[in-house]
Write an enzyme that holds these catalytic residues in place. Structure first.
Site, PDB file in Angstrom:
ATOM      1  N   PRO A  38      -4.267 -11.851  -8.552  1.00  0.00           N
ATOM      2  CA  PRO A  38      -3.643 -10.953  -9.802  1.00  0.00           C
ATOM      3  C   PRO A  38      -2.570 -10.081  -9.477  1.00  0.00           C
ATOM      4  CG  PRO A  38      -5.508  -9.890  -8.569  1.00  0.00           C
ATOM      5  CD  PRO A  38      -5.335 -11.388  -7.871  1.00  0.00           C
ATOM      6  N   ASP A  79      -3.951  -6.936 -11.461  1.00  0.00           N
ATOM      7  CA  ASP A  79      -4.407  -5.863 -10.222  1.00  0.00           C
ATOM      8  C   ASP A  79      -3.929  -4.718 -10.651  1.00  0.00           C
ATOM      9  OD1 ASP A  79      -5.480  -5.004  -7.800  1.00  0.00           O
ATOM     10  OD2 ASP A  79      -3.719  -5.638  -6.588  1.00  0.00           O
ATOM     11  N   TRP A  85      -7.039  -3.774  -2.298  1.00  0.00           N
ATOM     12  CA  TRP A  85      -7.255  -4.974  -1.679  1.00  0.00           C
ATOM     13  C   TRP A  85      -8.715  -5.519  -1.655  1.00  0.00           C
ATOM     14  CZ3 TRP A  85      -3.509  -8.161  -1.270  1.00  0.00           C
ATOM     15  CH2 TRP A  85      -2.077  -7.655  -0.876  1.00  0.00           C
ATOM     16  N   GLN A 137       0.651 -13.025   1.728  1.00  0.00           N
ATOM     17  CA  GLN A 137      -0.717 -12.852   1.498  1.00  0.00           C
ATOM     18  C   GLN A 137      -1.708 -13.157   2.405  1.00  0.00           C
ATOM     19  OE1 GLN A 137      -1.625 -10.845  -0.825  1.00  0.00           O
ATOM     20  NE2 GLN A 137       0.402 -10.672  -1.707  1.00  0.00           N
ATOM     21  N   TRP A 189      -4.208 -10.879   0.450  1.00  0.00           N
ATOM     22  CA  TRP A 189      -5.302 -11.449  -0.430  1.00  0.00           C
ATOM     23  C   TRP A 189      -5.945 -12.542   0.249  1.00  0.00           C
ATOM     24  CZ3 TRP A 189      -5.607 -15.421  -4.361  1.00  0.00           C
ATOM     25  CH2 TRP A 189      -6.613 -15.207  -5.405  1.00  0.00           C
ATOM     26  N   LYS A 192      16.541 -11.400   2.218  1.00  0.00           N
ATOM     27  CA  LYS A 192      15.415 -11.072   1.316  1.00  0.00           C
ATOM     28  C   LYS A 192      15.635 -10.520   0.017  1.00  0.00           C
ATOM     29  CE  LYS A 192      11.182  -8.207   1.452  1.00  0.00           C
ATOM     30  NZ  LYS A 192      10.592  -7.018   2.250  1.00  0.00           N
ATOM     31  N   LYS A 252      15.277  -4.522  -4.187  1.00  0.00           N
ATOM     32  CA  LYS A 252      15.423  -3.548  -4.980  1.00  0.00           C
ATOM     33  C   LYS A 252      16.793  -2.809  -4.380  1.00  0.00           C
ATOM     34  CE  LYS A 252      11.813  -2.688  -8.291  1.00  0.00           C
ATOM     35  NZ  LYS A 252      10.747  -1.657  -8.260  1.00  0.00           N
TER      36      LYS A 252
END
Length: 1019
Positions: free
Chosen positions: A49, A88, A536, A571, A575, A608, A611
């Site tokens: 999610p 999520d 998590w 992840q 996750w 990478k 922002k």
RNA sequence: GGGCCCGUAGCUUAGGCCGGUUGGAGCGCUCGGCUGAUAACCGAGAGGUCCGGAGUUCAAAUCUCCGCGGGCCCA
């Protein structure tokens, strides 16, 4: 009437995709594609999610299209693939966003604002960008059910999470302990590792060498000290132990100070690691050498007597493997309140705990003035002075290192032991490892590499967060007797509650905090611990919580464990781990059987996207100019998905040019001529493959080989291998060889068996190709399918995505034919090379080419000599044995070119008069065709030709006039004179007449064409 | 600071597990050719310290070690 809709050659893929999205919407194609497989074998997928409180970025797009590809593929293979979306919604990042919005930044401020209002803000914010997510998801063609998603903040979801925690509680795996966490003393907030990572800065701190006086039975003349090193003097107030490495060598060294002027602090016998003797600034004398373990349990006098120490022994030497000799003295100061390893080692060695600092980073009232109430970082100087005064500071230095600061307020972070609830993952280590054994990792190295190593050193899971917006920890504690109780369902909550629980209770704070339970033991009031849980754990519960298991059982039963999940590499310990952790603790089975870890999308410089760097590609802007299919194809073909991708819009456009346009043009070619000829595949489908020519059988064989290879590659999750094979097929085999080589077969006007074979073959290949490509580029394949399949048949499935995935027909694979064709193309290449060397252009027909090769090779190729003749433009192909090679080699009439080690060819380079004329004529035909194209003539329009040239050319035109007329659809050829205005290479467009003067070789030729009525009304 | 992954032509990359002719492609560039589906295609050419260094070996892009650069995770 034509059977197919005509197309324009330049396609606006953006428009096409919008139309297809509308079609899918209208016909509910997604739902039907899933539903029609109900009853088939299950292929279980769990959506990782995303949080919708930020905009989706290119990395999200990657995971979404990869998920889509696999799920569409499996669906077409007959599996029943349910695709529930998920969101999520909890966690610190959400709270921080809201804090920013409210202009506040600490827990007391949130409490003042009101938890109810604050959490409502959080709840509202998590779907702030839902629309953008839904749009982006749809736009890239990711089919997932976003109408009925699982949402981690819903009561049903929380209830399932509660149930699972109670299972863990009942197994005795949920316990309360301390956890050393990065903590901002100003915001009074624990920071997530992600936040900590944002705030590292290089700073200079004091670094001090402190003498800890060893306790001794009898008072000896000379005092003995343990020399320890630290860069955070304030933590010395929490010192509990000193650690040495058990096997490294330590020494007792007597320091001799010659000049006693103010250097008294340095005197005495010091213990430190032998390899760290460099830190001593004075002359010394080694008195003794021994291993670190000999120091174990040695008692020393506490530096400060102030702090209360609870729960165990203190102020002695312990041994620990983590002690290094890279810096310091080899003796490490241990303060369990301020260091994670410190805390762990004290717990292991059953040492005590002391916390001299309160939660806002100031010394507690247990510490006497002047330190009392002082902010710890400000206390360093004072502490150093105090040590100096007491003559136990050996020396002080400055130390440059990177230290984390709060990314919001800039305060130095403290590592600080907080009370926390844990899941005892360490006791489950073997189970985790055993379950990991059953999981297929892509790429494989993660299994025992990054992930396996992580499991080997697994630590207990710090579950609780002292925060507001999250799944409340479902543990209640009796304020009278201290009894603890874990609630596993809403029903249980009602049964245990002292006062009625509202029927519509929101399980979040603050409402849940008001529910008081009755203590089973003493009848007292039980109140919930104030913590919420790590989000998590929420997402790790998705496999069962999305189905509200065990309160509803049916869906879960058929959807666990997952056959497939995929997310990006970050992840692994996120996750991928939380899923395994929860599942192992609750069910002791692996929650997924195949996991594909994707690389990251980097910017075009390999950095990478973030922002702060401002290099994040805005996908909304991207979709204004780039087609989703082009983007998808780019991502699928650019390299292994398991590795990082440098993102480049330029590369997407190149992919569109190379692949999508070629695919489109192959299709465009087909519909263009099929429309002209009113070809209907349904009327011709009785022509068996054996009846067709070698070229047809070849492309069909290639298609089936391709199908076999593609399926094998997808099954290994080697998406780029599959996609690249398809691209090669489309560009090289289909477009550039089969269609180019077969073009003339489609130009024939009359009914003709060979033409039917060509049409049918191309049609079948295009249809299969659409099906093969449908999971990769769902839009354009759907468009093509709608026209060439659904458009002509009532019985056809309504969408390419409702079709079965093609399976290879082994009986149609002719490996020998494929090899022969490869060999022929090598011969063609060599033939062209020979021409190029001889300086004879390809339009000039030549007498023959002689191929010198083995007998067995020859046999396979002989059936394909027609191709060789045409491609090399020779009248004859002759095969000769090796023995004749030298004969040709010496002839000046032949040009030699090598094909491979054993094969070469010789090209006859002496065209006779007839051939030269033919070459000339071909040049003229080529010019006329170009002129037809210049004025956009219909393919079928007939023309009249007027020409002017010298006698030699005139003779050639006469001799080949039938050929010219056939090729250019001319009904007449007349000699004429150029209009005065038309000079060389200059065109004039008088009424319906298009004229141009050419130079062909050294000949000047004037040509004019006049369109007549269309050929559409056939003669 | 530790662990894992990646580094091949200006760009995108194949090959690497299992060492063996001259390291293949595509885009871009130069020249020539071909073309009534294709801003496509074909031929020739220029362009490489296979990130650097050391080692193993008769032989290293490939195996080993040490660096450097990038990425991710953990500190």
């Amino acid at each position: 009437m034509p059977y197919f809709k005509r197309e324009t050659q330049k396609k606006d893929f953006l428009r096409l995709e919008e139309d297809i999205l509308e079609l899918w919407d209208k016909e509910k194609t997604f739902k039907r594609s899933v539903d029609q497989r109900e009853g088939g074998d299950k292929f279980v997928f769990v959506e990782g999610p995303p949080t919708a409180n930020g905009l989706p970025h290119p990395g999200h797009i990657l995971t979404r299209v990869v998920k889509d590809l696999i799920l569409r593929y499996k669906t077409m293979r007959g599996f029943y693939v349910q695709r529930k979306a998920g969101w999520d919604t909890h966690g610190l990042p959400v709270e921080i966003e809201v804090e920013k919005e409210l202009g506040i930044s600490s827990k007391p401020e949130i409490e003042k604002y009101g938890i109810e209002k604050f959490n409502q803000k959080c709840k509202d914010s998590v779907f702030r960008y839902e629309k953008e997510w839904v749009n982006a998801t749809k736009r890239v063609g990711f089919w997932i059910d976003m109408d009925d998603p699982y949402i981690t903040f819903e009561n049903d979801y929380i209830e399932s999470v509660w149930w699972s925690l109670k299972e863990i509680w009942d197994k005795g795996l949920l316990y309360k302990g301390h956890k050393v966490v990065p903590f901002c003393p100003r915001c009074e907030t624990t920071l997530s590792s992600h936040e900590v990572a944002q705030g590292y800065q290089d700073v200079e701190d004091p670094s001090v060498y402190v003498k800890f006086k060893v306790k001794r039975e009898a008072e000896e003349s000379e005092p003995l000290y343990l020399l320890a090193w630290t860069t955070t003097p304030w933590t010395l107030l929490g010192n509990i132990a000193l650690a040495v490495h058990p096997s490294h060598t330590y020494v007792k060294a007597r320091v001799n100070v010659k000049d006693d002027g103010g250097a008294k602090d340095k005197e005495g016998i010091l213990i430190l690691a032998e390899s760290r003797l460099d830190v001593l600034e004075d002359e010394y004398e080694i008195l003794e050498r021994f291993a670190g373990k000999d120091l174990e349990d040695l008692k020393y006098e506490p530096l400060f007597e102030y702090a209360k120490i609870e729960g165990g022994e203190a102020h002695k030497v312990i041994t620990a493997d983590f002690v290094t000799l890279d810096e310091g003295t080899g003796i490490v100061h241990i303060a369990p309140a301020f260091g994670e390893v410190d805390y762990e080692v004290c717990r292991e060695k059953k040492l005590g705990f002391s916390q001299p600092v309160n939660s806002n980073g100031h010394f507690t009232h247990d510490i006497p003035p002047p330190l009392e109430g002082m902010f710890v970082k400000d206390a360093d100087r004072l502490i150093i002075d105090m040590l100096t005064e007491r003559s136990i500071l050996y020396k002080e230095e400055r130390y440059l290192h990177s230290y984390p600061f709060c990314w919001r307020c800039g305060s130095p972070l403290l590592y600080y032991a907080r009370e926390s609830w844990f899941i005892a993952m360490t006791t489950l280590r073997d189970n985790l490892l055993a379950n990991n054994e059953r999981i297929n990792w892509y790429p494989e190295h993660l299994k025992y590499g990054r992930f396996g190593n992580f499991l080997d050193d697994i630590e207990d899971w710090a579950l609780s967060r002292e925060r507001f917006w999250g799944t409340p920890l479902n543990i209640w504690i009796c304020s009278d007797c201290g009894q603890e109780y874990c609630v596993g369902s809403i029903k249980e909550l009602r049964e245990k509650a002292k006062t009625p629980v509202p029927s519509d209770i929101d399980l979040h704070r603050p409402y849940i905090d008001d529910v008081v339970l009755k203590c089973d033991e003493c009848g007292g009031d039980m109140r919930r611990v104030k913590d919420v849980i790590d989000c998590w754990y929420d997402s790790g519960s998705a496999p069962f919580a999305q189905w509200h298991y065990p309160f509803e059982t049916e869906k879960f039963k058929h959807n666990f464990p997952a056959d497939f999940i995929t997310e990006a590499i970050d992840q692994t310990r996120g996750w991928f781990y939380s899923l395994l952790g929860v599942s192992t603790a609750v069910f002791d089975v692996p929650p997924y059987l195949n996991v594909l870890s994707l690389g990251h999308i980097l910017d075009e410089n390999g950095v990478k996207m973030s922002k702060s760097k401002g290099n994040v590609v805005d996908i909304n802007v991207l979709f204004e100019t780039e087609a989703a299919d082009a983007l998808r194809w780019y991502l699928f073909t650019t390299g292994p998905l398991t590795e990082d991708i440098r993102f480049s819009a330029q590369a997407i456009r190149e992919k569109q040019k190379k692949f999508l346009n070629t695919l489109w043009n192959s299709y465009f070619f087909f519909v263009t001529y099929a429309t002209i000829d009113e070809f209907n595949p349904q009327e011709k489908n009785m022509i068996s493959v054996e009846q067709r020519n070698a070229m047809d059988r070849w492309i069909i064989s290639r298609l089936n080989t391709l199908t076999k290879d593609v399926i094998a590659a997808i099954e290994r999750f080697e998406i780029h291998v599959a996609a690249r094979k398809i691209e090669e097929f489309v560009v090289n085999d289909l477009s550039n060889w089969y269609i180019r080589r077969s073009r003339r077969r489609f130009w024939i006007i009359e009914e003709n068996f060979d033409k039917d074979c060509a049409y049918l073959t191309l049609y079948e290949v295009l249809v299969s190709l659409c099906e093969l490509l449908a999971p990769f580029v769902p839009f354009v394949t759907e468009h093509i399918y709608q026209n060439i399949v659904r458009g002509i048949s009532e019985d056809a499935r309504e969408s390419v995505h409702l079709c079965d995935y093609p399976s290879p027909d082994k009986s149609l694979i002719d490996a020998e034919l494929e090899a022969s064709m490869e060999f022929v193309s090598k011969l063609v290449e060599a033939g062209r090379r020979a021409r190029s060397d001889a300086g004879i252009k390809i339009r000039q027909p030549l007498k023959e080419v002689v191929v010198i090769c083995d007998r067995d090779k020859r046999e396979n190729v002989e059936r394909l000599t027609g191709i060789l003749k045409e491609e090399v433009n020779v009248k004859e192909v002759r095969f000769e044995d090796k023995v004749l090679e030298s004969e040709f080699a010496v002839s000046e009439d032949y040009k030699r070119a090598d094909v491979d080690e054993e094969t070469c060819l010789f090209l006859d380079c002496c065209p006779d008069k007839n051939l030269i004329e033919e070459g000339l004529v071909r040049d003229i035909v080529r010019r006329i065709q170009g002129m037809r194209k210049d004025i956009d003539l219909e393919y079928t329009a007939k023309i009249g030709i007027t020409y002017a040239c010298d006698e030699e050319v005139k003779e050639a035109i006469h001799n080949f006039s039938d050929y010219i007329c056939d090729e250019t659809l001319a009904v007449s050829m007349e000699e004429g004179t150029p209009t005065p205005s038309s000079s060389e290479e200059e065109t004039t467009g008088s009424e319906h007449i298009y004229e141009k003067s050419w130079k062909i070789g050294d000949k000047a030729v004037y040509l004019a064409i006049k369109p007549l009525h269309s050929l559409a009304e056939k003669d």
